[in-house]
Design a protein around this motif. Structure first.
Motif, mmCIF file in Angstrom:
data_model
loop_
_atom_site.group_PDB
_atom_site.id
_atom_site.type_symbol
_atom_site.label_atom_id
_atom_site.label_comp_id
_atom_site.label_asym_id
_atom_site.label_seq_id
_atom_site.Cartn_x
_atom_site.Cartn_y
_atom_site.Cartn_z
ATOM 1 N N GLY A 58 107.021 41.359 57.835
ATOM 2 C CA GLY A 58 108.175 42.233 58.037
ATOM 3 C C GLY A 58 107.692 43.666 58.140
ATOM 4 O O GLY A 58 106.774 43.978 58.889
ATOM 5 N N ILE A 59 108.276 44.557 57.327
ATOM 6 C CA ILE A 59 107.825 45.956 57.330
ATOM 7 C C ILE A 59 106.717 46.196 56.318
ATOM 8 O O ILE A 59 106.133 47.259 56.282
ATOM 9 C CB ILE A 59 109.003 46.914 57.055
ATOM 10 C CG1 ILE A 59 109.679 46.581 55.731
ATOM 11 C CG2 ILE A 59 109.984 46.910 58.199
ATOM 12 C CD1 ILE A 59 110.737 47.566 55.318
ATOM 13 N N GLU A 60 106.440 45.203 55.517
ATOM 14 C CA GLU A 60 105.409 45.306 54.489
ATOM 15 C C GLU A 60 104.035 44.992 55.085
ATOM 16 O O GLU A 60 103.864 44.054 55.841
ATOM 17 C CB GLU A 60 105.735 44.325 53.366
ATOM 18 C CG GLU A 60 104.806 44.402 52.189
ATOM 19 C CD GLU A 60 105.172 43.408 51.102
ATOM 20 O OE1 GLU A 60 104.548 43.490 50.038
ATOM 21 O OE2 GLU A 60 106.053 42.564 51.318
ATOM 22 N N ARG A 61 103.043 45.797 54.709
ATOM 23 C CA ARG A 61 101.663 45.574 55.138
ATOM 24 C C ARG A 61 100.802 45.410 53.895
ATOM 25 O O ARG A 61 100.897 46.211 52.962
ATOM 26 C CB ARG A 61 101.140 46.760 55.943
ATOM 27 C CG ARG A 61 101.994 47.127 57.144
ATOM 28 C CD ARG A 61 101.750 46.159 58.283
ATOM 29 N NE ARG A 61 102.495 46.541 59.465
ATOM 30 C CZ ARG A 61 103.641 46.019 59.828
ATOM 31 N NH1 ARG A 61 104.208 45.104 59.078
ATOM 32 N NH2 ARG A 61 104.256 46.376 60.927
ATOM 33 N N LYS A 62 99.960 44.388 53.887
ATOM 34 C CA LYS A 62 99.066 44.148 52.755
ATOM 35 C C LYS A 62 97.651 43.957 53.255
ATOM 36 O O LYS A 62 97.431 43.467 54.359
ATOM 37 C CB LYS A 62 99.479 42.874 52.003
ATOM 38 C CG LYS A 62 100.663 43.018 51.123
ATOM 39 C CD LYS A 62 100.842 41.737 50.319
ATOM 40 C CE LYS A 62 101.875 41.945 49.249
ATOM 41 N NZ LYS A 62 101.929 40.840 48.314
ATOM 42 N N VAL A 63 96.701 44.310 52.408
ATOM 43 C CA VAL A 63 95.296 44.028 52.658
ATOM 44 C C VAL A 63 94.841 43.175 51.478
ATOM 45 O O VAL A 63 94.916 43.596 50.330
ATOM 46 C CB VAL A 63 94.470 45.321 52.761
ATOM 47 C CG1 VAL A 63 93.013 44.995 53.027
ATOM 48 C CG2 VAL A 63 95.025 46.231 53.845
ATOM 49 N N VAL A 64 94.403 41.947 51.784
ATOM 50 C CA VAL A 64 94.086 40.968 50.756
ATOM 51 C C VAL A 64 92.633 40.546 50.876
ATOM 52 O O VAL A 64 92.165 40.187 51.956
ATOM 53 C CB VAL A 64 95.006 39.725 50.905
ATOM 54 C CG1 VAL A 64 94.661 38.676 49.884
ATOM 55 C CG2 VAL A 64 96.469 40.115 50.799
ATOM 56 N N LYS A 65 91.917 40.598 49.737
ATOM 57 C CA LYS A 65 90.523 40.148 49.705
ATOM 58 C C LYS A 65 90.472 38.818 48.953
ATOM 59 O O LYS A 65 91.041 38.673 47.868
ATOM 60 C CB LYS A 65 89.651 41.173 48.983
ATOM 61 C CG LYS A 65 88.196 40.797 48.936
ATOM 62 C CD LYS A 65 87.379 41.863 48.256
ATOM 63 C CE LYS A 65 85.918 41.466 48.225
ATOM 64 N NZ LYS A 65 85.097 42.472 47.563
ATOM 65 N N VAL A 66 89.787 37.843 49.532
ATOM 66 C CA VAL A 66 89.688 36.503 48.944
ATOM 67 C C VAL A 66 88.643 36.523 47.828
ATOM 68 O O VAL A 66 87.498 36.875 48.053
ATOM 69 C CB VAL A 66 89.293 35.460 50.017
ATOM 70 C CG1 VAL A 66 89.173 34.084 49.408
ATOM 71 C CG2 VAL A 66 90.270 35.471 51.165
ATOM 72 N N THR A 87 95.419 46.919 49.178
ATOM 73 C CA THR A 87 96.259 47.725 50.053
ATOM 74 C C THR A 87 96.151 49.184 49.619
ATOM 75 O O THR A 87 96.259 49.483 48.430
ATOM 76 C CB THR A 87 97.728 47.272 49.956
ATOM 77 O OG1 THR A 87 97.777 45.863 50.166
ATOM 78 C CG2 THR A 87 98.592 47.958 50.979
ATOM 79 N N PRO A 88 95.951 50.119 50.575
ATOM 80 C CA PRO A 88 95.875 51.535 50.206
ATOM 81 C C PRO A 88 97.168 51.994 49.519
ATOM 82 O O PRO A 88 98.260 51.549 49.859
ATOM 83 C CB PRO A 88 95.704 52.247 51.556
ATOM 84 C CG PRO A 88 95.173 51.211 52.474
ATOM 85 C CD PRO A 88 95.698 49.903 51.989
ATOM 86 N N VAL A 89 97.037 52.890 48.558
ATOM 87 C CA VAL A 89 98.177 53.352 47.765
ATOM 88 C C VAL A 89 99.243 54.003 48.643
ATOM 89 O O VAL A 89 100.434 53.802 48.437
ATOM 90 C CB VAL A 89 97.695 54.348 46.682
ATOM 91 C CG1 VAL A 89 98.863 54.902 45.891
ATOM 92 C CG2 VAL A 89 96.706 53.678 45.763
ATOM 93 N N GLU A 90 98.825 54.767 49.662
ATOM 94 C CA GLU A 90 99.784 55.434 50.549
ATOM 95 C C GLU A 90 100.688 54.407 51.231
ATOM 96 O O GLU A 90 101.880 54.618 51.396
ATOM 97 C CB GLU A 90 99.107 56.249 51.656
ATOM 98 C CG GLU A 90 97.945 57.113 51.284
ATOM 99 C CD GLU A 90 96.627 56.365 51.198
ATOM 100 O OE1 GLU A 90 96.230 55.665 52.141
ATOM 101 O OE2 GLU A 90 95.979 56.499 50.152
ATOM 102 N N GLN A 91 100.097 53.309 51.668
ATOM 103 C CA GLN A 91 100.858 52.270 52.352
ATOM 104 C C GLN A 91 101.844 51.598 51.404
ATOM 105 O O GLN A 91 102.974 51.320 51.774
ATOM 106 C CB GLN A 91 99.902 51.217 52.920
ATOM 107 C CG GLN A 91 100.073 50.994 54.380
ATOM 108 C CD GLN A 91 99.057 49.997 54.910
ATOM 109 O OE1 GLN A 91 98.203 49.477 54.197
ATOM 110 N NE2 GLN A 91 99.154 49.730 56.173
ATOM 111 N N THR A 92 101.435 51.366 50.190
ATOM 112 C CA THR A 92 102.302 50.730 49.201
ATOM 113 C C THR A 92 103.464 51.643 48.856
ATOM 114 O O THR A 92 104.610 51.207 48.801
ATOM 115 C CB THR A 92 101.514 50.400 47.923
ATOM 116 O OG1 THR A 92 100.377 49.630 48.284
ATOM 117 C CG2 THR A 92 102.348 49.623 46.944
#
Length: 137
Positions: A58-66, A87-92
């Protein structure tokens, strides 16, 4: 906890509770919303420990490390051990600030807004979003 050597990305994203169903995870892969190093990946892509995925939901963006492989869906407290949200703090913060938009509510039974009412509502909305942009700069 069942750990596996080979695991599909759609099953992994479902297991760590990024998506509610495996079908949604698979559809997100097919639509190009799951990326590895900026490249779209298929639902059958094999997950490797240490990979970093960009997930658009949706409008949410995440960066996930396995950090571990998880075959079956588990509770949220356990699932956190198998990935790291980088996920960078600015994006959150940008995502969370969207939920602080003003809620304009009219009293029940007042009918449709007049032209003057609509202009006031539009001015309120415009002023709110301009203030938000200034606060982010």
């Amino acid at each position: 906890m069942a750990e596996k050597e080979k695991l599909r990305i759609d099953k992994y994203l479902w297991a760590i509770r990024v998506f509610k169903t495996r079908t949604l995870a698979s559809d997100a892969c097919k639509a190009g919303r799951i990326k590895l190093d900026g490249k779209n990946i298929k639902p059958s892509y094999e997950v490797k420990i240490g990979d970093v995925y960009q997930v658009a939901k949706g409008i949410e963006r995440k960066v996930v490390k396995v950090t571990g492989l998880l075959e079956n869906r588990v509770d949220a407290k356990t699932a956190v051990n198998f990935y790291e949200d980088i996920t960078p703090v600015e994006q959150t913060q940008a995502f969370k600030s969207m939920f602080h938009a003003p809620i304009l509510k009219r009293d029940r039974g007042t009918g449709r807004p007049t032209k003057a009412d609509r202009r006031e509502i539009d001015d309120l909305k415009d002023n709110f979003f301009e203030e938000q942009e200034e606060n982010q700069d």
